[in-house]
Design an enzyme around this catalytic site. Sequence first.
Site, short mmCIF file in Angstrom:
data_model
loop_
_atom_site.label_atom_id
_atom_site.label_comp_id
_atom_site.label_asym_id
_atom_site.label_seq_id
_atom_site.Cartn_x
_atom_site.Cartn_y
_atom_site.Cartn_z
N ILE A 18 6.65 4.15 -0.63
CA ILE A 18 6.53 3.27 0.81
C ILE A 18 7.74 2.64 0.86
CG2 ILE A 18 5.24 1.39 1.87
CD1 ILE A 18 2.72 2.20 0.14
N ASP A 37 16.04 -2.08 -5.40
CA ASP A 37 15.17 -1.42 -6.42
C ASP A 37 15.76 -1.66 -7.62
OD1 ASP A 37 13.07 1.17 -5.90
OD2 ASP A 37 14.07 1.00 -7.83
N ASP A 63 15.56 -6.77 -10.38
CA ASP A 63 14.24 -6.80 -10.92
C ASP A 63 13.57 -8.10 -10.37
OD1 ASP A 63 13.08 -7.77 -14.55
OD2 ASP A 63 12.01 -7.68 -12.66
N VAL A 64 12.55 -7.92 -9.39
CA VAL A 64 12.17 -8.97 -8.53
C VAL A 64 11.36 -10.10 -9.49
CG1 VAL A 64 11.69 -7.42 -6.77
CG2 VAL A 64 9.77 -7.69 -8.17
N ASN A 90 7.85 -5.22 -1.02
CA ASN A 90 7.17 -3.99 -1.46
C ASN A 90 7.01 -3.68 -2.73
OD1 ASN A 90 6.13 -1.03 -0.81
ND2 ASN A 90 8.26 -0.82 -1.80
N TYR A 155 -4.08 -5.70 -11.54
CA TYR A 155 -3.24 -5.15 -10.26
C TYR A 155 -4.39 -5.81 -9.21
CZ TYR A 155 -1.83 -2.22 -6.72
OH TYR A 155 -0.90 -1.88 -5.56
N THR A 187 -4.80 3.76 -0.90
CA THR A 187 -4.05 4.82 -1.94
C THR A 187 -2.89 5.55 -1.27
OG1 THR A 187 -5.41 4.58 -3.84
CG2 THR A 187 -3.91 6.31 -3.86
N TYR A 216 -12.46 7.90 0.98
CA TYR A 216 -11.52 7.73 2.21
C TYR A 216 -12.10 8.50 3.51
CZ TYR A 216 -8.17 5.01 -0.31
OH TYR A 216 -7.65 4.08 -1.30
C1 1HS Z 1 -2.74 1.42 -5.22
C2 1HS Z 1 -3.23 0.91 -4.02
O1 1HS Z 1 -2.68 -0.47 -3.80
C3 1HS Z 1 -4.79 1.07 -3.58
S1 1HS Z 1 -5.62 0.45 -5.11
C4 1HS Z 1 -6.50 1.90 -5.56
C5 1HS Z 1 -7.56 1.90 -4.47
S2 1HS Z 1 -8.67 3.58 -4.58
O2 1HS Z 1 -7.79 4.46 -5.23
O3 1HS Z 1 -9.71 3.07 -5.60
O4 1HS Z 1 -9.12 3.75 -3.42
#
Ligand code: 1HS
Length: 256
Positions: A18, A37, A63-64, A90, A155, A187, A216
């Site tokens: 991205i 990066d 390295d952020v 990002n 995460y 994703t 999705y």
């Molecule tokens: C990686 C991205 O930020 C989305 S988190 C995972 C979402 S999903 O794959 O479970 O729909």
Amino acid sequence: MDRLSDKVAIVTGGGSGIGRATALLLADEGARVAVADLSAEAAQTVAGDITKAGGDAVPVTVDVSSSGDAAAMVDQTMDAFGALHILYNNAGVDSSGDVVDGDEDDWDRCLGVNAKGTFLCSKFAAPAIESSGGGAIINQGSVAALVGVPNFAAYCAAKGAVVSLTRSMAVDLASRRIRVNCICPGTVFTPLMEPMLAARGGGDLDKGLELTIAKYPVGRLGEPEDIARVALFLASDDAAFVTGSIYTADGGMTAQ
Ligand code: 1HS
């Protein structure tokens, strides 16, 4: 179009996925871009692609999660271009495991890059953006901030912190003429996501992709350019009255 002529942008994680798509798009719209990066090689490659296409870009290694690196990234950008108007936070890493089997070091790394990295880069960029006449900060959240994603505990927590930090920054930085918004992508199939997708398929990446796409409504995962176009809008004057907002770009995944 030239929606960002005379603007200077930093894109962290700009060497791939991205971030790469956004760095290329912002440059195509006239911005001068610091491609930041962790990988010096990746940053150089994308900055070189922008330059070959007639744009203006410099590579920055960062390295952020390091305050010294984050401060140096802003200083290098100001030295190169003399101004800063846009910061796209990002850069990010994934995590593995739920709260029981998740690893403490994995937690620290994920929160350190995704949440603390957003804090540090914004901390050092905001005064530079203010001194340049104002601008926009775009934070990278995730649908994982909005719904529980299995085996992705750190995460989810880190991206939830990014969403809340976005609202706080929007309130605090408005007086500095800085708008702050957050994109929550679904994703997007990038190198960052392969471990998570393969794990979801029991080690079979194709199976993991099939299971994920089924979540999705639009019937596909995102493309890096899908998210880059949202970032362009939030960076541009078209979003002049938009701050503190959370933009899901997820093919309808969280609408269900
Ligand atoms: C990686 C991205 O930020 C989305 S988190 C995972 C979402 S999903 O794959 O479970 O729909």
